[in-house]
Design an enzyme around this catalytic site. Structure first.
Site: not given
Ligand code: PGA
Length: 256
Positions: A11-13, A102, A104, A172, A178, A216, A237-238
């Protein structure tokens, strides 16, 4: 019931410009060379969905090695909804998946489970696989409400037409996203077990749904997290932004 094929999704956000497509190509090359057991997906920002799908299709390794997904969709197929994107538009752009609900989106855009359920149904209508996210906040975990919160989100966010083929669940914990913090393997096992129980109770195909862990996931903790019972893959993600970080996570689920 066939064994669940692991799924690792990046997930590149809100990260990535055209230059980042090189990371998708690099990942596809690694995957083509060593044929991971897992199915792979990348969800770039909406502006890159078509470009990434095309880049993978045009590359020698092909689009079937990595599928592309969106990060959100509107419940409607079209209409006066400035700034929103329909599932049908993602599908036409070359997407196979869309992430819905998600944390966010739930936090920043006030998305309720009812809204997420409508978005997941829209994904199905368009022929996309919905990756439906759930997870508790730290306050909810500290209050001992994790299973109650996650179960309510699952029940509220999955439409009745959900099947093992068109729906993936991603657990999640909000406090792990993150932050570099992850739940213990026992905590992950407890929540995934509860989600499985709930899926079995509601859906004939409950045993076949894939349940991903997200929050994470890194190269150095992936093997431990992916080995937990009922963890069928990861939403990353990251660590999905660079092929060099993402690849070891994919490899943690096994290579052929
Ligand atoms: P993270 O994000 O891997 O950067 O924690 C996971 C997610 O939000 O899907």
């Amino acid at each position: 019931m066939a064994a669940r094929r692991p799924l690792i999704v990046g997930n590149w956000k809100m990260n990535g410009l055209t230059a980042s497509l090189g990371e998708a190509r690099a990942l596809a090359e690694k995957a083509a060379a060593s044929r991971p057991v897992a199915e792979l997906g990348l969800c770039p920002p909406a502006t890159l969905v078509a470009a990434m799908a095309n880049a993978l299709k045009d590359s020698a390794v092909g689009a079937d090695v990595i599928k592309v997904g969106g990060q959100d969709c509107h419940a409607r197929a079209s209409g006066a909804h400035t700034g929103d994107i329909a599932a049908e538009m993602l599908k036409e752009a070359g997407a196979a998946y869309v992430i819905v609900g998600h944390s966010e989106r739930r936090a920043d855009h006030g998305e309720t489970s009812e809204m997420v359920r409508a978005k997941a149904a829209a994904a199905h209508r368009a022929g996309l696989i919905a990756i439906v996210c759930v997870g508790e906040t730290l306050a909810e975990r500290d209050a001992g409400a994790t299973l109650k919160v996650v179960t309510a989100q699952i029940r509220g966010s999955l439409p009745d037409d959900a099947t093992a083929a068109n729906t993936v669940v991603a657990y999640e914990p909000v406090w792990a996203i993150g932050t570099g913090r992850t739940p213990t393997t026992a905590q992950v096992a407890e929540v995934h077990g509860e989600i499985r129980k709930d899926l079995l109770a509601r859906f004939d195909e409950g045993a076949g749904f894939r349940i991903l862990y997200g929050g994470s996931v890194k190269p150095d903790n992936a093997a431990e997290l992916m080995a937990v019972a009922d963890v069928d893959g990861a939403l990353v993600g990251g660590a999905s932004l660079k092929a060099a970080d993402f690849w070891p996570i994919v490899a943690a689920k096994g290579l052929q």
